[in-house]
Design an enzyme around this catalytic site. Structure first.
Site, short mmCIF file in Angstrom:
data_model
loop_
_atom_site.label_atom_id
_atom_site.label_comp_id
_atom_site.label_asym_id
_atom_site.label_seq_id
_atom_site.Cartn_x
_atom_site.Cartn_y
_atom_site.Cartn_z
N TRP A 63 -9.25 0.34 5.08
CA TRP A 63 -9.55 -1.08 5.71
C TRP A 63 -9.45 -1.11 6.90
O TRP A 63 -8.95 -1.84 7.32
CB TRP A 63 -8.93 -1.68 4.91
CG TRP A 63 -6.67 -1.90 4.06
CD1 TRP A 63 -6.23 -1.69 5.33
CD2 TRP A 63 -6.98 -1.11 3.16
NE1 TRP A 63 -4.95 -1.56 4.11
CE2 TRP A 63 -5.54 -0.91 2.81
CE3 TRP A 63 -7.55 -1.06 1.78
CZ2 TRP A 63 -4.62 -0.16 2.30
CZ3 TRP A 63 -6.90 -0.15 1.36
CH2 TRP A 63 -5.68 0.20 0.78
N ARG A 78 11.03 2.80 2.81
CA ARG A 78 11.78 1.43 1.46
C ARG A 78 12.03 0.39 1.91
O ARG A 78 12.17 -0.68 1.61
CB ARG A 78 12.37 2.08 0.79
CG ARG A 78 12.53 1.38 -0.61
CD ARG A 78 13.14 2.05 -1.67
NE ARG A 78 11.81 3.26 -2.49
CZ ARG A 78 12.00 4.24 -3.25
NH1 ARG A 78 12.83 4.37 -3.78
NH2 ARG A 78 11.30 5.27 -3.78
N ASP A 88 7.12 3.56 2.34
CA ASP A 88 7.74 4.71 3.52
C ASP A 88 9.10 4.66 3.42
O ASP A 88 9.76 5.41 2.63
CB ASP A 88 7.05 4.85 4.25
CG ASP A 88 7.48 5.07 6.69
OD1 ASP A 88 7.52 6.77 5.54
OD2 ASP A 88 7.43 5.29 7.25
N THR A 108 10.99 -2.40 3.39
CA THR A 108 9.98 -3.90 3.38
C THR A 108 9.52 -3.78 2.07
O THR A 108 10.44 -5.18 1.81
CB THR A 108 8.10 -3.38 3.84
OG1 THR A 108 8.68 -2.72 4.88
CG2 THR A 108 7.49 -4.32 3.51
N GLU A 146 0.51 -1.27 -0.21
CA GLU A 146 -0.53 0.04 0.19
C GLU A 146 0.98 1.38 -0.08
O GLU A 146 0.93 2.45 -0.64
CB GLU A 146 -0.53 -0.24 1.05
CG GLU A 146 -0.67 0.88 2.88
CD GLU A 146 0.50 -0.04 3.75
OE1 GLU A 146 1.42 -1.51 2.63
OE2 GLU A 146 0.15 -0.75 4.78
#
Ligand code: 5GP
Length: 203
Positions: A184, A114, A112, A116, A109
């Site tokens: 979500w 990076r 931020d 991950t 999604e």
């Protein structure tokens, strides 16, 4: 300390960004999606609505990985990044074989720091290289998985990790370094949408 400014994205905002991005991503011709959970699951499913396998015209299978991040300081090395991202879920034991010869779109999604994305890509590439060990050398290049990355939002800020330039990178929107509230995550989606509409009306 003051609460950092939040930006609320609605389901419809996200749907529109994914639809617009899918037109560019179609050029990559993905035939597999790897969703990074939990934030990448919903965007991956929406992306599948707009992308069909270019050769079979079928729906693209979605595989799931789960990653979670420990906090760290800027300037962390690639090796340290590996220690900060924890796998909560990974592809099944046969996935190495499934990856070979594929064009895989990794979906999350938000990009931020990076870390991950860096971790996911480098670990998936390791899985591919392990699987290629059993393949004759002359056939390896043709079977080596091609990866691309899609994020709904890319935060414009200094990143703590790099992505290889040969991996196509698509972002639905480039955004300021603010905290994004995703629909979500909302416990009251009607209130979330009401506040998002009020924010838009102010602009
Ligand atoms: P990274 O720092 O590795 O790029 O992002 C790690 C994860 O932190 C993201 O996948 C996401 O789950 C979470 N994250 C980072 N920034 C935000 C944000 O603005 N809003 C939300 N809801 N999650 C975020």
């Amino acid at each position: 300390m003051a609460e950092p400014e939040h930006v609320r994205a609605t389901y419809n905002d996200i749907h529109d960004l994914i639809k617009a991005s899918s037109e560019k991503i179609a050029e990559f011709k993905p035939n597999m999606i790897i969703a990074i959970g939990g934030g990448g699951f919903f965007p991956a499913r929406v992306m599948r609505t707009f992308l069909k396998d270019a050769s079979t015209k079928r729906n693209i299978p979605i595989h799931a990985i789960g990653l979670s991040l420990y906090e760290s300081l800027p300037g962390t090395t690639a090796e340290q990044i590996g220690n900060e991202v924890i796998r909560t879920q990974w592809l099944g034991p046969e996935i190495g074989k499934t990856l070979l010869g594929r064009r895989a779109l990794i979906v999350d999604e938000v990009d931020d720091t990076r870390k991950t994305l860096h971790y996911a890509l480098s670990e998936l590439k390791k899985d591919v290289e392990n699987e290629l060990q059993d393949v004759p050398e002359a056939e390896r290049d043709a079977l080596r998985t091609k990866f691309a990355i899609f994020v709904v939002h890319n935060k414009l800020k200094p990143k703590h990790a790099d992505l290889p330039p040969d991996v196509p990178y698509y972002a639905g929107a480039e955004v300021d370094d603010l905290w994004l509230d995703y629909p979500w995550e909302a416990t009251d989606i009607h209130e979330h949408d009401r506040l998002a509409a009020a924010d838009k009306a102010k602009k």
